[in-house]
Design an enzyme around this catalytic site. Sequence first.
Site, short mmCIF file in Angstrom:
data_model
loop_
_atom_site.label_atom_id
_atom_site.label_comp_id
_atom_site.label_asym_id
_atom_site.label_seq_id
_atom_site.Cartn_x
_atom_site.Cartn_y
_atom_site.Cartn_z
N ARG A 1 0.82 -1.22 0.00
CA ARG A 1 0.00 0.00 0.00
C ARG A 1 0.85 1.27 0.00
O ARG A 1 0.47 2.28 0.61
CB ARG A 1 -0.91 0.05 1.23
CG ARG A 1 -2.06 -0.88 1.18
CD ARG A 1 -2.97 -0.57 -0.02
NE ARG A 1 -4.20 -1.31 0.11
CZ ARG A 1 -4.29 -2.62 -0.10
NH1 ARG A 1 -3.24 -3.30 -0.50
NH2 ARG A 1 -5.44 -3.23 0.06
N SER B 1 -10.89 -0.40 3.81
CA SER B 1 -10.11 -0.63 5.03
C SER B 1 -9.66 0.72 5.56
O SER B 1 -9.03 1.48 4.83
CB SER B 1 -8.84 -1.43 4.73
OG SER B 1 -9.14 -2.67 4.17
N GLU C 1 -4.88 3.75 6.82
CA GLU C 1 -4.55 3.63 5.41
C GLU C 1 -5.17 4.80 4.66
O GLU C 1 -4.63 5.32 3.69
CB GLU C 1 -5.12 2.31 4.86
CG GLU C 1 -4.57 1.97 3.50
CD GLU C 1 -5.63 1.50 2.52
OE1 GLU C 1 -5.34 1.48 1.33
OE2 GLU C 1 -6.74 1.17 2.95
N1 EPU Z 1 -10.80 -11.11 9.25
C1 EPU Z 1 -11.64 -11.46 10.29
N2 EPU Z 1 -12.67 -10.61 10.61
C2 EPU Z 1 -12.87 -9.43 9.96
C3 EPU Z 1 -12.00 -9.07 8.91
C4 EPU Z 1 -10.97 -9.93 8.56
O1 EPU Z 1 -11.49 -12.50 10.90
O2 EPU Z 1 -13.81 -8.71 10.32
C5 EPU Z 1 -9.71 -12.06 8.89
C6 EPU Z 1 -10.02 -12.78 7.59
O3 EPU Z 1 -10.73 -13.95 7.80
C7 EPU Z 1 -8.64 -13.07 7.04
C8 EPU Z 1 -7.83 -11.87 7.51
O4 EPU Z 1 -8.52 -11.31 8.62
O5 EPU Z 1 -8.08 -14.20 7.62
C9 EPU Z 1 -7.67 -10.82 6.43
O6 EPU Z 1 -8.95 -10.34 6.05
P1 EPU Z 1 -9.36 -9.98 4.56
O7 EPU Z 1 -8.89 -11.02 3.64
O8 EPU Z 1 -10.81 -9.65 4.52
O9 EPU Z 1 -8.50 -8.72 4.22
P2 EPU Z 1 -7.99 -7.47 5.05
O10 EPU Z 1 -6.57 -7.70 5.46
O11 EPU Z 1 -8.93 -7.09 6.12
C10 EPU Z 1 -7.04 -6.44 2.86
C11 EPU Z 1 -7.01 -5.12 2.20
C12 EPU Z 1 -8.31 -4.83 1.47
C13 EPU Z 1 -8.54 -5.95 0.47
C14 EPU Z 1 -8.60 -7.28 1.22
C15 EPU Z 1 -8.82 -8.47 0.32
C16 EPU Z 1 -5.55 -3.70 3.58
C17 EPU Z 1 -5.46 -2.52 4.49
N3 EPU Z 1 -6.77 -4.05 3.18
O12 EPU Z 1 -8.03 -6.37 3.89
O13 EPU Z 1 -8.15 -3.62 0.78
O14 EPU Z 1 -9.74 -5.75 -0.24
O15 EPU Z 1 -7.34 -7.44 1.91
O16 EPU Z 1 -7.65 -8.98 -0.16
O17 EPU Z 1 -4.53 -4.28 3.22
C18 EPU Z 1 -8.42 -1.27 1.15
O18 EPU Z 1 -7.19 -1.18 1.10
O19 EPU Z 1 -9.16 -0.27 1.36
C19 EPU Z 1 -9.03 -2.58 1.03
C20 EPU Z 1 -10.33 -2.74 1.14
#
Ligand code: EPU
Length: 329
Positions: free
Chosen positions: A160, A228, A325
């Site tokens: 990012r 996010s 972010e």
């Molecule tokens: N998780 C939970 N509960 C939640 C959210 C997440 O248990 O409420 C767990 C998921 O099960 C998973 C891990 O946390 O094991 C990661 O969650 P997720 O794959 O949903 O992704 P994230 O890390 O929360 C990142 C990006 C998103 C992107 C998703 C999908 C960042 C800051 N965010 O989110 O990007 O869409 O991965 O790959 O890196 C953004 O940057 O605005 C954004 C939406």
Amino acid sequence: MKIEENVPFSTITTFKVGGVARYLITLESLDDLPEAVAFAKRTSLPLVPIGGGSNILGPDGVLDAVLVRVQDDTRVFADETVTVGAGASWDRVVREAVEHGLWGIENLSAIPGTMGGAVVQNIGAYGAVLSDVIESVRVFDTHQGMVREVLKSQSAFGYRTSIYKSERDRFIILSATLKLSFAPKPNLGYADLKSLDASSPVNKIRDAVLHVRAQKFPDLSEFGTAGSFFLNPIVDADTARALQSRFPNMPVFDLPEGGIKIPLGWFFEHVLQLKGVRSGAVEAWRAQALVIAAHPGATSEEIKNFVAHVTDRAKKELQIDIVPEVRVL
Ligand code: EPU
């Protein structure tokens, strides 16, 4: 070029909250660049390039700045290469690439914002990251007052981040050239896509990503959001091990550039129990706790207070420092 005054953040950001930006310049052509920079100089206000407004939070009052955005939304496909104007809707680029049978950005479907914004924050999702397909970026360098072609290797891309983000407001992104592939390159390692068949065509993968995102993100026609709100913390192996011994069920993700990504959304849901928690018109999103959603009537101040509260809890209860972010203007 078009200059507007007192432009509501509700109309230029996906958070749809806040007051107004003092000026907004829309660059209709490259020839407008010197005049736009000169205008900002005359006002003595900072020049702040913006894209689709999907990663910024405006203040409730007046932001004394000259926001500048690029209108150019051209998409020129040539074999496996596509050159895209900074003002193009990112998801339109993905849709058209998929229609051309090109692989490489299908996992990045349905991310709001423009090509320019996508480059600045090096968007990523479902195991894919924009910098994997970037060849070069054309910018206007406001320090040098000239247009430059910057190669991927000179762009300091990371999780990012990029030189366009770290050298804040120095560069106005004009266009980006992406190298895609007609040869199938399914990227299905991510949990949300694991059920897909490795022989799935590229349009099926895009459809699956659209489906997953529709479940996890607030509907922008009903809520405001910038996705996010926080970055996932990147830690070293020792810190990750220490966290894992305290939270044995915590998933971890190795980053290709080194370091271990800690899933803050997981902590928010399972440790801080924030999923669906509301404070006034602000909600840690019911389906994805890392996402902050604004209900109608929310103010920027309310969102900032909620963010401060969550940051404080992360520090006290998890001993983790977290940073937004989203760019808070
Ligand atoms: N998780 C939970 N509960 C939640 C959210 C997440 O248990 O409420 C767990 C998921 O099960 C998973 C891990 O946390 O094991 C990661 O969650 P997720 O794959 O949903 O992704 P994230 O890390 O929360 C990142 C990006 C998103 C992107 C998703 C999908 C960042 C800051 N965010 O989110 O990007 O869409 O991965 O790959 O890196 C953004 O940057 O605005 C954004 C939406």
